[in-house]
Write an enzyme that holds these catalytic residues in place. Structure first.
Site, PDB file in Angstrom:
ATOM      1  N   HIS A 130       0.816  -0.881   0.091  1.00 46.59           N
ATOM      2  CA  HIS A 130      -0.165   0.120   0.006  1.00 46.59           C
ATOM      3  C   HIS A 130       0.838   1.355   0.008  1.00 46.59           C
ATOM      4  CE1 HIS A 130      -1.939   3.112   2.403  1.00 46.59           C
ATOM      5  NE2 HIS A 130      -2.927   3.063   1.335  1.00 46.59           N
ATOM      6  N   GLU A 176       2.653   1.153  -5.925  1.00 43.44           N
ATOM      7  CA  GLU A 176       1.606   2.122  -5.778  1.00 43.44           C
ATOM      8  C   GLU A 176       2.112   3.532  -5.347  1.00 43.44           C
ATOM      9  OE1 GLU A 176      -2.697   3.004  -3.733  1.00 43.44           O
ATOM     10  OE2 GLU A 176      -1.480   1.541  -2.879  1.00 43.44           O
TER      11      GLU A 176
END
Length: 390
Positions: free
Chosen positions: A318, A340
């Site tokens: 994440h 990400e």
């Protein structure tokens, strides 16, 4: 061998972005008041703005100093409960230990926290200390962390952008993008229709050669997730993400069985390796997404990567590209195919102006290469770190 001389934890302004940008934006960011579906959306007064129910505690900085004067720095969030956990429990018990013994130190912290569970808030505390220890280790050994954990696995990390300003993501050169889901079960059929319309418009905008994903941010139940996935089938999503509240492991397994054709990603809000082991053993997802500053630090993510890689499951942490910590992991791990980048700043503001640390790399034309300075290559002085305090 250097030992741990001091561990300090203190509030910082943010654990994702740096100071205010210099460039004037073209328009406000999507991240200001955009409606984003979430776990509190079933309660009407909290539905429109997720900032009104999330904790307002600052981020956390953790400075570990060795007996030879070398220091390392780590970050996490939720200062309110996390700083006391570090300073009153973990830190006093680590003073005097070998500063390079990252595996042993992580094991000690996980076991120290066992009376109140190493998962959840304790995992944030462990993460901050562990990241600081790895930064310290790299500096003492004169090597970037990505080299200490295996060396480069690829020439550069392919990155995707997360956020609602998709046109800006394309202008920046990203070849993959992820949308926040605006509506959930509380919005009924009209919300389902608007979700479908948003994905259809976005696919038309970016074309077929750009990967598209959808972040459902713990907002859905199994039935709604299945209905949504069926609606979105023509638009070629690579995955739908974090559909369920994180504790609903049976629901995640049910979702896998009911959507065998849809890519599923989850794990942003799982803590420490055990839930990832459970999910990998049952092939409950195609992508696991631990946060390096929440799930137990680099030591935990190395274990999670090994678990997932043995099961043939990708690990894409994440917001991994928003910090040097995630960048170093993504550069060195063969089973981490993408990174990400959460883009919360407004269109027109260069990514260079969103750096958390002076030495941190940012994506260029969708790719990122971390620098090769020792530790995590923060490029920060103690004065820079002091300036991060609110």
């Amino acid at each position: 061998m250097p030992t741990i001389a001091a561990i300090q934890a203190f509030p910082i302004r943010s654990d994702l972005v740096g100071g205010p940008p210099r460039t004037k934006p073209r328009r406000p960011s999507w991240n200001g008041k955009a409606e984003v579906a979430g776990p509190m959306a079933r309660h009407a007064r909290f539905k429109v703005d997720r900032t009104i129910w999330r904790p307002s505690w600052p981020g956390v900085g953790c400075l570990v100093t060795a007996s030879d004067g070398t220091w390392g720095f780590g970050i996490t969030r939720y200062a309110g409960p996390v700083i006391p956990t570090i300073e009153s429990h973990l830190a006093p018990l680590l003073i005097g230990e070998d500063a390079l013994a990252t595996e042993t130190l992580w094991d000690m912290m996980a076991r120290m926290a066992s009376p109140y569970s190493a998962a959840g808030l304790a995992s944030y505390a462990i993460s901050a200390v562990d990241l600081a220890l790895w930064d310290l280790k790299g500096k003492i050994l004169g090597q970037p962390v990505w080299r200490l954990i295996g060396g480069p696995a690829r020439r550069a990390i392919p990155c995707y952008a997360t956020g609602g300003d998709t046109d800006w993501h394309m202008e920046l050169g990203f070849r993959a993008t992820k949308l926040p889901l605006p509506y959930g079960p509380a919005d009924g059929l009209p919300g389902l229709n608007r979700n479908e319309d948003l994905v259809a418009r976005t696919r038309e905008m970016i074309g077929r050669d750009v990967e598209l994903m959808l972040d459902c941010w713990m907002a859905l139940d199994v039935e709604y997730a299945v209905r949504l996935a069926e609606r979105l089938r023509p638009h070629g999503l690579r995955w739908i993400e974090d559909c369920l509240i994180p504790e609903d492991m049976d629901g995640q397994e049910s979702l896998r069985k009911r959507l065998p054709w849809m890519g599923l990603a989850t794990g942003e809000h799982w803590y420490m390796p055990p839930p990832f082991l459970h999910a990998a053993a049952r092939r409950m997802a195609d992508v696991l997404q631990p946060d390096i500053a929440w799930a137990g630090g680099l030591t935990a993510l190395l274990r999670i990567h090994a678990i997932a890689d043995a099961a043939g499951i990708a690990v894409i942490p994440h917001a991994g590209m928003n910090t040097p910590y995630g960048q170093h992991l993504g550069f060195a791990m063969p089973g981490a195919p993408m990174g990400e980048m959460f883009v919360g700043t407004a269109p027109g503001i260069p990514l260079e102006e969103t750096r958390l640390f002076p030495g941190m790399a940012v994506p260029a034309e969708g790719d990122l290469v971390p620098n090769d300075a020792p530790g995590f290559g923060l490029g920060a002085t103690l004065d820079d770190i002091a300036a991060m305090k609110p």
